[in-house]
Design an enzyme around this catalytic site. Structure first.
Site, PDB file in Angstrom:
ATOM      1  CD  GLN A  15      -2.848   1.428   2.200  1.00  0.00           C
ATOM      2  OE1 GLN A  15      -2.320   1.767   3.260  1.00  0.00           O
ATOM      3  NE2 GLN A  15      -4.150   1.321   2.054  1.00  0.00           N
ATOM      4  CE1 TYR A  68      -3.661   9.302   7.154  1.00  0.00           C
ATOM      5  CE2 TYR A  68      -4.780   7.378   6.263  1.00  0.00           C
ATOM      6  CZ  TYR A  68      -4.236   8.065   7.345  1.00  0.00           C
ATOM      7  OH  TYR A  68      -4.280   7.514   8.602  1.00  0.00           O
ATOM      8  N   GLY A  96      -9.873  -6.890   8.864  1.00  0.00           N
ATOM      9  CA  GLY A  96      -8.776  -6.118   9.424  1.00  0.00           C
ATOM     10  C   GLY A  96      -8.353  -6.576  10.802  1.00  0.00           C
ATOM     11  NE  ARG A  97     -11.138  -2.942  14.104  1.00  0.00           N
ATOM     12  CZ  ARG A  97     -11.951  -1.915  14.254  1.00  0.00           C
ATOM     13  NH1 ARG A  97     -11.835  -1.135  15.302  1.00  0.00           N
ATOM     14  NH2 ARG A  97     -12.888  -1.668  13.371  1.00  0.00           N
TER      15      ARG A  97
END
Length: 371
Positions: A100, A186, A322-323
């Protein structure tokens, strides 16, 4: 027992074993000085190589792109060498991994970027946003993000080139491809979302202008490494790090169509994932599917059942967890066999050492030895 998640899928020139994605998760354990991927990170990613696809934590494309302490970069020879250890280890386990690529724009602090003022689409401060710096301890020190300055057109062109160079660096480092981080507030997101961009030149105002930076970056990376190795992550309905769009469904449907025109290999949608967040409207998901014809990945609050439903309904091709991947290196096996999932330790997410990174065990099936 799930089925759809464990059907193979073709991603460009790569055949993936399943449709489970380990999405990018900042862990802030790069070696200092130099923001280098290291042996600890190599172990962490290799442990999780049974995911159909791993997307690395965000790796900054330049020193100005760094938002948080101890995050890795991919713009120096030493950083490329560090990441090569990671990709070699993942490939040795039969996995696939994309890098990424990340520029945080205004979501940083001078302490993270050599004392300079952050840059953004516009000189608009991200309200109530905190980042963490190295405060001389092993614990992250949280501070408020500061007001950025507006990038010049010349600087925009320079950052486009940095993205192109980072894509080439990622391939040199052995990654199978790259994911452009255009989500979560971002830099690229700061150009896309209307309330973060008040420019009056060709990069601001109309939707087409606000998508121009995304368009140029993707075009440069596709030209450098091929569309079959370029994915993009968007977060249409989140307001993370202070980016808000006045008409997100229109904006991100147009963004998906733009990315389709570049024939990128996948589009990764980050859904809102806090506990009481609203679900992404199915009508919007259908619009995204119509606008973008490649592999569609969704991530955010998915369990195995919801993931299967999304794939079976044709809304998604792959699902990111994810987590759950923090504490379950063998997540694919646990999902496939219906094993319980371990819970991660929140205090060890950012910074520190192997604790909370590589010390989570795989599931052990109890064997009854009684006769």
């Amino acid at each position: 027992m799930t089925t759809s998640l464990f059907q193979p899928i073709q991603l460009g020139n790569i055949s993936l074993n399943n449709r489970i994605v380990m999405p990018p998760m900042t862990r802030s354990r790069a070696s200092q000085p130099g923001d280098l991927a290291n042996d600890m990170m190599t172990t962490y990613y290799a442990q999780r190589a049974t995911a159909g696809l791993i997307v690395s934590e965000g790796t900054q494309i330049s020193s100005m792109g760094k938002g948080y302490a101890w995050t890795p970069g991919i713009y120096t020879p030493e950083q490329i060498t560090g990441w090569k250890k990671v990709t070699d280890a993942v490939h040795a386990k039969g996995g696939a991994i994309f890098a990424q690529l990340w520029h945080v724009g205004r979501v940083t602090h001078p302490d993270n970027i050599g004392g300079q003022q952050p840059v953004s689409s516009s000189a608009i401060q991200a309200e109530n946003v905190k980042v963490f710096i190295d405060n001389g301890t092993s614990e992250p020190g949280f501070v408020a993000a500061v007001k950025p300055r507006e990038m010049t057109v010349t600087e925009i062109a320079q950052v486009v080139e940095q993205y192109r160079r980072a894509a080439l660096n990622a391939i040199e480092a052995g990654f199978d491809g790259i994911e452009l981080h255009a989500a979560n507030g971002y830099l690229i997101n700061q150009f896309i979302d209307s309330e973060a961009n008040n420019r009056t030149d060709e990069y601001g105002g109309s939707l087409g202008n606000r998508l121009r930076f995304l368009d140029e970056v993707v075009a440069a990376m596709v030209d450098a490494i091929g569309s079959e190795r370029v994915g993009v992550r968007l977060a249409p309905l989140t307001t993370l790090n202070g980016t808000v769009d006045a008409n997100p469904i229109d904006t991100y449907t147009a963004a998906a169509a733009l990315l389709n025109s570049h024939n990128i290999v996948y589009l990764h949608i980050a859904e809102v994932d806090w506990d009481d967040a609203p679900d992404t409207p199915v009508s919007f998901k259908k619009a995204l599917r119509e606008a973008y014809q490649g592999v569609l990945i969704y991530a955010g609050r998915y369990n195995a059942e919801k993931a299967e439903q999304a794939i079976d309904a044709g809304l998604a091709d792959m699902i990111g967890f994810g987590r759950p991947y923090v504490a379950n290196p063998d997540l694919a096996s646990r999902i496939q066999n219906g094993y319980p999932l371990a819970e991660h330790i929140a205090e060890t997410l950012f910074g520190g050492d192997e604790q909370g990174l590589t010390d989570y065990p795989v599931y052990q099936v109890e064997v009854n030895d009684d006769f």
